[in-house]
Design a protein around this motif. Structure first.
Motif, mmCIF file in Angstrom:
data_model
loop_
_atom_site.group_PDB
_atom_site.id
_atom_site.type_symbol
_atom_site.label_atom_id
_atom_site.label_comp_id
_atom_site.label_asym_id
_atom_site.label_seq_id
_atom_site.Cartn_x
_atom_site.Cartn_y
_atom_site.Cartn_z
ATOM 1 N N LEU A 112 0.763 -1.278 -0.064
ATOM 2 C CA LEU A 112 -0.008 -0.108 0.014
ATOM 3 C C LEU A 112 1.092 1.339 -0.087
ATOM 4 O O LEU A 112 1.664 1.203 0.931
ATOM 5 N N ALA A 113 0.611 2.042 -0.996
ATOM 6 C CA ALA A 113 1.396 3.452 -0.860
ATOM 7 C C ALA A 113 0.675 4.454 -1.445
ATOM 8 O O ALA A 113 -0.459 4.288 -1.997
ATOM 9 N N VAL A 114 1.305 5.642 -1.263
ATOM 10 C CA VAL A 114 0.909 6.846 -1.701
ATOM 11 C C VAL A 114 1.484 7.636 -2.525
ATOM 12 O O VAL A 114 2.566 8.054 -2.148
ATOM 13 N N ASP A 115 1.188 7.814 -3.832
ATOM 14 C CA ASP A 115 1.936 8.357 -4.786
ATOM 15 C C ASP A 115 1.598 10.183 -4.540
ATOM 16 O O ASP A 115 0.678 10.437 -4.994
ATOM 17 N N VAL A 116 2.974 10.999 -4.168
ATOM 18 C CA VAL A 116 2.467 12.200 -3.732
ATOM 19 C C VAL A 116 3.166 13.063 -5.267
ATOM 20 O O VAL A 116 4.242 12.939 -5.528
ATOM 21 N N ALA A 117 2.236 13.702 -5.725
ATOM 22 C CA ALA A 117 2.865 14.822 -6.960
ATOM 23 C C ALA A 117 3.589 16.043 -6.445
ATOM 24 O O ALA A 117 3.734 16.093 -5.267
ATOM 25 N N PRO A 118 4.524 16.295 -7.221
ATOM 26 C CA PRO A 118 5.595 17.632 -6.879
ATOM 27 C C PRO A 118 4.679 18.613 -6.222
ATOM 28 O O PRO A 118 3.535 18.805 -6.874
ATOM 29 N N GLY A 119 5.114 19.228 -5.363
ATOM 30 C CA GLY A 119 4.394 20.447 -4.563
ATOM 31 C C GLY A 119 5.142 21.056 -3.423
ATOM 32 O O GLY A 119 6.175 20.660 -3.141
#
Lengths: 159, 579
Positions: free
Chosen positions: B408-415
């Motif tokens: 289980l993972a959360v892909d976070v966009a650049p920000g």
């Protein structure tokens, strides 16, 4: 040693030089007190040879006297009558650099001051009696003549 | 007319003194700095040059480098240029008070050309949180377990295998004892012939031995019957234990995949622990360093080797060493290149209690992000008090994956990311928190083993209201053994989403797994019982044979003596003697 014996200085100059050298030798170095005493020595017309001899000699004696110096210094610094005086002195500019709050510095300085007059008179008397005889004996030897002759010539040249 | 005889030697002495002061003071100061620095840090200190101006009471140090005792290949700090304006009045009082100082080219954590190690340093233990590992373990076992694979570590299966070895061995032992009994009973078949022969006196000893053997065989047969019964009873007890073990196995399987086991804090730790934990550890490491090098009490002034110094101050006294204000301009190597920073340190002193004010350090970085760090080290009271605040409101972060993409993972966009910290240390007690907020688009990633795209989209729907990733790590305990607790709305939301989305799936799969496990356990038990039943029958058969043999021998002996079987046991010898 040779300079002390052959210089044209008076017994008084030799005695003061030796006494001040003794004081400088007794006091631990690396503080403003020792530097001031050194400056005093070079600023006056005392016999530097006698001073250097005494300083060398009493530096070693001073180390041996450390336990006594410590006790004397501690007694003076802890004395309730004198404490205000020390505090006032220590508050003066540059006074902390003299390290007089150190028991050995204070003790050896006090011992040196106490021994100053006896040393002066003792050395002056000895110098008055011994120096003329030594000079006369030196004149019998070639090396003595050379040394004294050089000294006399130097004295004449500068006069 | 100048009297050279008098002036020359004195002039020479004065010139020597001045020359010593001019040429000797700076090297002596340089040596003193290196010695004192190495004594304080425990690592190598390099100073390229020191120059002093007694007139202006200024000190300039060039090429200063202090090695990091924990990482000797790196410098804790290094500075190109250090200028200190000393207070002349304080200097006259033998106090080193820096009214103002400026440091240029200060670099933190720069690599050294040569190792700065002076002696071996003890590595420090790093505290860590294990709750994130628990979630990882849960997800891993869920991913594996939900694949309908029955685990081999079931207690009931292990017990059944153990019994399948023990029971046959015990029955084999019983059979061996029955066989031995039969063989012994066979020898008694010669007894009637002895009794019928006329020379009883000659065979008296043999008959007596045979009589005792007959009695002993009868007792042993009774014992064999009892042991057989005991074995049968033990088998019933073992069967009950086996049933209990199988129930425990089923319960364990249910518990293992229970989503209630997932705590929101543990999920936060799993996803954001590495990021937050690293921040916390780094912050604590700096605090630990600062505390380790800040004087905890007034340090004694350097004393002379001879005698003792007596305190003679009158009225207000200044610390022996005090830096009122020090401007620092430099750069820090945070692993991604050098970043410039500016700092202002105030109240740096060796005698904080005498100074009466805390040491404060304010740091500001400009690139890659603006950060403000304020540190206050208060050593004026009995207990050391430290306070650190940190604020980095605009950190730019690249794309990042939180958690483990294998489960289980959360892909976070650049920000942009914000970090703020507020930590207090009272004595050894640590308290405070570090907060993180990341304003960026993010997407869940669920591995195929856990449910894949279907589960992913269902959970994403449930988490639609979460528009930013926020988390807080609370710090407690001590500086050496800090305890970190991770909290975040996303942890809570993710737990709810996981429970909602996985509940039906897990329930169905758990049931299937339970049934499969039960079948496997039953199969083990059936195989065991069948094996034991065969051996039990064989033992029983042999026992019956032994009974028949016993009857036959007794009957033969009784007939030859004309006695009933009941009287044979006690009257055999007497009857022989009568004959």
């Amino acid at each position: 040693m040779v300079k002390t014996l052959t210089a044209a200085d008076s017994p008084r100059q030799i005695a003061w030089g030796f006494a001040l050298g003794m004081l400088i030798g007794l006091v631990p170095k690396g503080n403003l007190l020792a530097a001031t005493l050194g400056m005093l020595l070079v600023a006056t017309r005392l016999n530097l040879g006698a001073a250097a001899l005494a300083a060398f000699l009493f530096t070693w004696i001073g180390h041996g006297l450390d336990p006594i110096s410590h006790r004397v210094g501690l007694a003076l610094l802890e004395n309730s009558w004198l404490k205000p005086l020390w505090a006032w002195l220590y508050g003066l500019p540059l006074a902390p650099w003299t390290a007089l709050n150190n028991t050995v510095v204070m003790g050896s300085f006090a011992l040196g001051l106490a021994a100053l007059a006896p040393t002066y008179f003792g050395v002056r008397r000895a110098a008055s009696r011994v120096l003329p005889r030594i000079r006369q004996r030196l004149l019998k030897y070639h090396i003595g003549k050379v040394l004294l002759g050089l000294e006399i010539a130097a004295g004449g040249g500068s006069a | 007319m100048i009297r050279w005889k008098y002036v020359a030697p004195r002039l020479a002495v004065v010139l020597v003194l001045l020359a010593s002061l001019h040429f000797g003071l700076d090297p002596v100061l340089r040596w003193a700095m290196i010695s004192a620095g190495q004594a304080v840090t425990g690592a190598r200190v390099d100073v390229a040059a020191v120059s002093t101006s007694l007139g202006r009471t200024e000190l300039v140090v060039q090429g200063l480098a202090v090695a990091n005792p924990a990482a000797p290949d790196f410098n804790l700090v290094q500075a190109d240029y250090l200028w200190l304006d000393l207070d002349a009045a304080a200097l006259a009082e033998r106090r080193f008070v820096v009214d103002h100082g400026v440091v240029h080219g200060l670099t933190i954590n720069a690599a050294r050309e040569a190792s700065g190690r002076l002696d071996a340093q003890e590595p420090r233990d790093e505290a860590d949180s294990a709750s994130g590992d628990n979630v990882k373990q849960w997800l891993l076992s869920a991913a594996q377990g939900l694949g309908d694979e029955v685990a081999d570590d079931l207690e009931s299966v292990r017990l059944a295998r153990e019994l399948s070895e023990r029971w046959p061995a015990e029955y084999r032992d019983l059979e061996r004892r029955i066989d031995a009994w039969i063989a012994q009973a066979e020898q008694l078949r010669a007894l009637p012939d002895l009794l019928k022969s006329g020379d009883l006196a000659q065979n008296a000893q043999q008959i007596q031995r045979a009589s005792l053997t007959l009695k002993s065989l009868k007792d042993e047969l009774t014992e064999l019957r009892a042991d057989f019964q005991t074995l049968a009873q033990q088998a019933r007890v073992d069967r009950t234990d086996l049933s209990a073990a199988s129930q425990r196995d089923i319960d364990k399987i249910k518990r293992r995949f229970d989503p209630d086991q997932l705590k929101p804090d543990a999920i936060t730790d799993y996803l954001l622990g590495p990021e937050l934990g690293a921040q916390a550890r780094e912050t604590l490491a700096w605090l630990r360093w600062a505390r380790g090098h800040a004087p905890s009490q007034d340090l004694p002034q350097p004393s002379r080797s001879r005698g003792t110094d007596v305190a003679l101050f009158n009225g207000a006294r200044q610390p022996w060493l005090l830096v009122r204000s020090l401007e620092i301009h430099g750069q820090i190597d945070a692993g991604q290149g050098l970043h410039p920073f500016a700092a202002l340190a105030e109240g740096l002193t060796t005698e904080p209690k005498l100074y009466g004010q805390p040491t404060t350090i304010k740091i500001k970085t400009s690139t890659p992000a603006e950060c403000w760090i304020d540190v206050a080290l208060d050593r004026t009271g009995e207990m050391p008090l430290d306070h650190l605040t940190l604020a980095c409101p605009h950190i730019v972060r690249k794309e990042q994956t939180l958690g483990d993409s294998q489960s289980l993972a959360v892909d976070v966009a650049p920000g942009k990311m914000q970090i703020a910290a507020d930590l207090h240390l009272r004595g050894d007690t640590l308290a405070g928190d570090i907060r993180l907020r990341r304003d960026a688009a993010w997407r869940l990633h669920v591995s195929p083993q856990l449910g894949g795209d279907g589960l992913e989209s269902r959970m994403q729907e449930r988490l639609a209201s979460v528009d930013a990733i926020e988390a807080t790590v609370s710090l407690e305990g001590t500086l050496e053994t800090p305890k970190m607790t991770f909290r975040s709305p996303i942890g809570k939301e993710l737990q709810i989403a996981l429970r909602g989305a996985l509940a039906d799936e897990i329930a169905a799969r758990t049931q299937r797994l339970e049934a499969k496990t039960r079948r496997r356990i039953d199969a083990e038990i059936t195989r065991l019982e069948s094996q034991v039943a065969t051996q039990k029958q064989a033992a029983l058969k042999k026992l019956s044979l032994a009974d028949a043999q016993s009857d036959s021998v007794e009957r033969l002996v009784a007939d030859s003596l004309g006695l009933s079987k009941q009287r044979l046991g006690r009257e055999l010898l007497r009857a022989v003697q009568r004959r």
